[in-house]
Design a protein around this motif. Structure first.
Motif, PDB file in Angstrom:
ATOM      1  N   ASN A  11      37.955  53.204  35.536  1.00  0.00           N
ATOM      2  CA  ASN A  11      37.285  54.093  34.578  1.00  0.00           C
ATOM      3  C   ASN A  11      38.148  54.334  33.334  1.00  0.00           C
ATOM      4  OD1 ASN A  11      35.066  54.388  36.333  1.00  0.00           O
ATOM      5  ND2 ASN A  11      36.124  56.039  37.442  1.00  0.00           N
ATOM      6  N   GLY A  12      38.878  53.295  32.917  1.00  0.00           N
ATOM      7  CA  GLY A  12      39.694  53.369  31.710  1.00  0.00           C
ATOM      8  C   GLY A  12      41.125  53.794  31.942  1.00  0.00           C
ATOM      9  N   ALA A  13      41.451  54.275  33.140  1.00  0.00           N
ATOM     10  CA  ALA A  13      42.816  54.714  33.440  1.00  0.00           C
ATOM     11  C   ALA A  13      43.591  53.546  34.051  1.00  0.00           C
ATOM     12  CB  ALA A  13      42.810  55.901  34.393  1.00  0.00           C
ATOM     13  N   LYS A  14      44.810  53.316  33.527  1.00  0.00           N
ATOM     14  CA  LYS A  14      45.633  52.205  34.009  1.00  0.00           C
ATOM     15  C   LYS A  14      46.188  52.508  35.383  1.00  0.00           C
ATOM     16  CE  LYS A  14      48.366  48.495  33.606  1.00  0.00           C
ATOM     17  NZ  LYS A  14      49.003  48.585  34.939  1.00  0.00           N
ATOM     18  N   LEU A  15      46.011  51.561  36.305  1.00  0.00           N
ATOM     19  CA  LEU A  15      46.611  51.655  37.629  1.00  0.00           C
ATOM     20  C   LEU A  15      47.961  50.952  37.623  1.00  0.00           C
ATOM     21  CD1 LEU A  15      43.475  50.910  39.856  1.00  0.00           C
ATOM     22  CD2 LEU A  15      44.359  53.127  39.071  1.00  0.00           C
ATOM     23  N   ARG A  16      48.820  51.272  38.592  1.00  0.00           N
ATOM     24  CA  ARG A  16      50.178  50.733  38.623  1.00  0.00           C
ATOM     25  C   ARG A  16      50.226  49.419  39.401  1.00  0.00           C
ATOM     26  NH1 ARG A  16      53.459  55.511  41.160  1.00  0.00           N
ATOM     27  NH2 ARG A  16      51.553  55.497  42.435  1.00  0.00           N
ATOM     28  N   ALA A  17      50.819  48.425  38.768  1.00  0.00           N
ATOM     29  CA  ALA A  17      50.920  47.105  39.401  1.00  0.00           C
ATOM     30  C   ALA A  17      51.769  47.190  40.659  1.00  0.00           C
ATOM     31  CB  ALA A  17      51.522  46.103  38.422  1.00  0.00           C
ATOM     32  N   SER A  18      51.323  46.476  41.684  1.00  0.00           N
ATOM     33  CA  SER A  18      52.012  46.376  42.983  1.00  0.00           C
ATOM     34  C   SER A  18      51.989  47.673  43.773  1.00  0.00           C
ATOM     35  CB  SER A  18      53.467  45.916  42.824  1.00  0.00           C
ATOM     36  OG  SER A  18      53.527  44.625  42.278  1.00  0.00           O
ATOM     37  N   VAL A  19      51.582  48.766  43.143  1.00  0.00           N
ATOM     38  CA  VAL A  19      51.484  50.046  43.843  1.00  0.00           C
ATOM     39  C   VAL A  19      50.015  50.381  44.104  1.00  0.00           C
ATOM     40  CG1 VAL A  19      51.952  52.537  43.715  1.00  0.00           C
ATOM     41  CG2 VAL A  19      53.623  50.886  42.835  1.00  0.00           C
ATOM     42  N   ASP A  20      49.211  50.366  43.037  1.00  0.00           N
ATOM     43  CA  ASP A  20      47.796  50.708  43.172  1.00  0.00           C
ATOM     44  C   ASP A  20      46.899  49.494  43.356  1.00  0.00           C
ATOM     45  OD1 ASP A  20      48.388  53.418  42.833  1.00  0.00           O
ATOM     46  OD2 ASP A  20      48.274  53.249  40.654  1.00  0.00           O
ATOM     47  N   TYR A  21      47.416  48.307  43.122  1.00  0.00           N
ATOM     48  CA  TYR A  21      46.604  47.104  43.314  1.00  0.00           C
ATOM     49  C   TYR A  21      47.516  45.905  43.539  1.00  0.00           C
ATOM     50  CZ  TYR A  21      47.742  46.206  38.391  1.00  0.00           C
ATOM     51  OH  TYR A  21      48.397  46.005  37.207  1.00  0.00           O
ATOM     52  N   SER A  22      46.959  44.855  44.130  1.00  0.00           N
ATOM     53  CA  SER A  22      47.695  43.618  44.385  1.00  0.00           C
ATOM     54  C   SER A  22      46.726  42.448  44.353  1.00  0.00           C
ATOM     55  CB  SER A  22      48.430  43.673  45.727  1.00  0.00           C
ATOM     56  OG  SER A  22      47.519  43.926  46.785  1.00  0.00           O
ATOM     57  N   LEU A  23      47.264  41.259  44.101  1.00  0.00           N
ATOM     58  CA  LEU A  23      46.479  40.028  44.121  1.00  0.00           C
ATOM     59  C   LEU A  23      46.566  39.464  45.529  1.00  0.00           C
ATOM     60  CD1 LEU A  23      44.913  37.761  42.630  1.00  0.00           C
ATOM     61  CD2 LEU A  23      47.124  36.744  42.069  1.00  0.00           C
ATOM     62  N   THR A  24      45.455  39.446  46.241  1.00  0.00           N
ATOM     63  CA  THR A  24      45.478  39.064  47.655  1.00  0.00           C
ATOM     64  C   THR A  24      44.879  37.699  47.930  1.00  0.00           C
ATOM     65  OG1 THR A  24      43.412  40.296  47.949  1.00  0.00           O
ATOM     66  CG2 THR A  24      45.480  41.443  48.463  1.00  0.00           C
ATOM     67  N   ALA A  25      44.115  37.155  46.976  1.00  0.00           N
ATOM     68  CA  ALA A  25      43.510  35.832  47.159  1.00  0.00           C
ATOM     69  C   ALA A  25      43.017  35.345  45.807  1.00  0.00           C
ATOM     70  CB  ALA A  25      42.360  35.884  48.169  1.00  0.00           C
ATOM     71  N   GLU A  26      42.590  34.079  45.779  1.00  0.00           N
ATOM     72  CA  GLU A  26      42.011  33.530  44.550  1.00  0.00           C
ATOM     73  C   GLU A  26      40.843  34.395  44.102  1.00  0.00           C
ATOM     74  OE1 GLU A  26      42.249  29.898  42.007  1.00  0.00           O
ATOM     75  OE2 GLU A  26      43.486  30.638  43.626  1.00  0.00           O
ATOM     76  N   ASP A  27      40.844  34.839  42.853  1.00  0.00           N
ATOM     77  CA  ASP A  27      39.774  35.645  42.268  1.00  0.00           C
ATOM     78  C   ASP A  27      39.661  37.045  42.874  1.00  0.00           C
ATOM     79  OD1 ASP A  27      39.112  33.400  40.767  1.00  0.00           O
ATOM     80  OD2 ASP A  27      37.559  32.748  42.151  1.00  0.00           O
ATOM     81  N   THR A  28      40.652  37.488  43.613  1.00  0.00           N
ATOM     82  CA  THR A  28      40.496  38.742  44.361  1.00  0.00           C
ATOM     83  C   THR A  28      41.635  39.722  44.101  1.00  0.00           C
ATOM     84  OG1 THR A  28      39.325  37.571  46.129  1.00  0.00           O
ATOM     85  CG2 THR A  28      40.192  39.761  46.644  1.00  0.00           C
ATOM     86  N   ILE A  29      41.267  40.914  43.656  1.00  0.00           N
ATOM     87  CA  ILE A  29      42.189  42.036  43.530  1.00  0.00           C
ATOM     88  C   ILE A  29      41.828  43.058  44.600  1.00  0.00           C
ATOM     89  CG2 ILE A  29      42.745  44.058  42.118  1.00  0.00           C
ATOM     90  CD1 ILE A  29      44.211  41.718  41.129  1.00  0.00           C
ATOM     91  N   THR A  30      42.836  43.522  45.335  1.00  0.00           N
ATOM     92  CA  THR A  30      42.629  44.558  46.336  1.00  0.00           C
ATOM     93  C   THR A  30      43.272  45.848  45.846  1.00  0.00           C
ATOM     94  OG1 THR A  30      42.568  42.979  48.168  1.00  0.00           O
ATOM     95  CG2 THR A  30      43.079  45.269  48.706  1.00  0.00           C
ATOM     96  N   LEU A  31      42.471  46.920  45.828  1.00  0.00           N
ATOM     97  CA  LEU A  31      42.964  48.227  45.412  1.00  0.00           C
ATOM     98  C   LEU A  31      43.665  48.906  46.574  1.00  0.00           C
ATOM     99  CD1 LEU A  31      39.783  49.376  43.440  1.00  0.00           C
ATOM    100  CD2 LEU A  31      41.842  48.281  42.539  1.00  0.00           C
ATOM    101  N   ASN A  32      44.826  49.451  46.306  1.00  0.00           N
ATOM    102  CA  ASN A  32      45.629  50.101  47.344  1.00  0.00           C
ATOM    103  C   ASN A  32      45.548  51.617  47.146  1.00  0.00           C
ATOM    104  OD1 ASN A  32      46.479  47.445  48.046  1.00  0.00           O
ATOM    105  ND2 ASN A  32      48.112  47.563  46.512  1.00  0.00           N
ATOM    106  N   VAL A  33      44.564  52.233  47.788  1.00  0.00           N
ATOM    107  CA  VAL A  33      44.363  53.681  47.637  1.00  0.00           C
ATOM    108  C   VAL A  33      45.424  54.440  48.422  1.00  0.00           C
ATOM    109  CG1 VAL A  33      41.898  53.410  47.222  1.00  0.00           C
ATOM    110  CG2 VAL A  33      42.742  53.770  49.564  1.00  0.00           C
ATOM    111  N   SER A  34      45.578  55.698  48.080  1.00  0.00           N
ATOM    112  CA  SER A  34      46.592  56.513  48.727  1.00  0.00           C
ATOM    113  C   SER A  34      46.030  57.898  49.025  1.00  0.00           C
ATOM    114  CB  SER A  34      47.827  56.640  47.841  1.00  0.00           C
ATOM    115  OG  SER A  34      48.755  57.551  48.385  1.00  0.00           O
TER     116      SER A  34
END
Length: 247
Positions: A203-226
């Protein structure tokens, strides 16, 4: 008889005068109009030890010269046993603009240094980057600006690339369908892309790389909620996830 002797004398004087004018024993091997004299019969200029000429004669005895210029250097070794050895080698000063046509051939340079490029603000604003380029284009055509030379490490072949294609960017948007959904599809995002080159926004807010999201597969971003305060967050239906990346 006296008239005949006068004619012979005049002829001899004219021949001597011509030879004196035609003979060149110092300076460079050029005509007064700038054209080369190398290879002409009247050219008797002397060779110099470095960046000069080699004097030869053809099978009829005509004096000619082999000239060294435009990036080729002549080295003459006079200390070797058996006479003088003259060697032509690459290296020297380009005296003329030089173009090599590599059509249907590989032009490769080995041993090129790898640099870490830096560009000042002034250079960045004044550099004429080419907006278009054609395959195997020649100088003097319709193209303007500059492209980037690249090297194929497998073959050593030198190729070119538009500066705008040197860094390729991608972008994808994904709407969360249901609360708690964590997988985002970013078509074109290759597995192995550095996480430092991937930016994800919720929603326009920047998430933190490797903390809030990661690249888990081709074409796929997984969000890491807390669930841990103050960094607790999750996804809700209708959230808009934007993914941007470069490679």
């Amino acid at each position: 008889m006296k008239k005949y002797i006068k004619l012979v004398a005049i002829s001899i004087i004219m021949i001597i005068s011509y030879n004196v004018q035609a003979q060149q024993v110092t300076g460079d091997a050029t005509e007064t109009d700038g054209t080369t004299k190398i290879g002409k019969k009247e050219d008797v200029s002397k060779s110099s030890v470095l960046n000069g000429t080699i004097r030869v004669i053809d099978n009829k005895g005509t004096k000619k010269f082999l000239q060294v210029k435009n990036g080729i250097t002549l080295l003459t070794d006079t200390t070797t046993d058996g006479g003088i050895i003259s060697t032509w080698q690459l290296g020297g000063t380009l005296t003329d603009s030089t173009y090599i046509d590599a059509t249907n051939r590989i032009f490769a340079l080995d041993g090129i240094k790898l640099l870490n490029p830096t560009l000042t603000a002034g250079e960045a604003t004044t550099a004429a980057i080419a907006s278009t380029a054609s395959n195997a284009s020649s100088h003097g055509g319709t193209g303007t600006g500059w492209t980037v030379l690249i090297r194929d490490e497998a073959t050593g072949e030198t190729k070119k690339l538009l500066a705008t294609n040197l860094i390729t960017a991608g972008r994808a948007e994904f709407s969360i369908a249901a609360d708690g959904n964590l997988t985002v599809t970013a078509t074109g995002l290759a597995m192995g892309t550095s996480i430092n080159k991937i930016s994800v926004y919720r929603n326009g807010a920047k998430l933190r790389a490797s903390v809030d999201y990661s690249l888990t597969a081709e074409d796929t971003i997984t969000l890491n909620v807390s669930a841990t305060a103050p960094n607790d967050w999750t996804t809700y239906a209708g959230d808009l996830i934007e993914v941007q990346w470069i490679y």
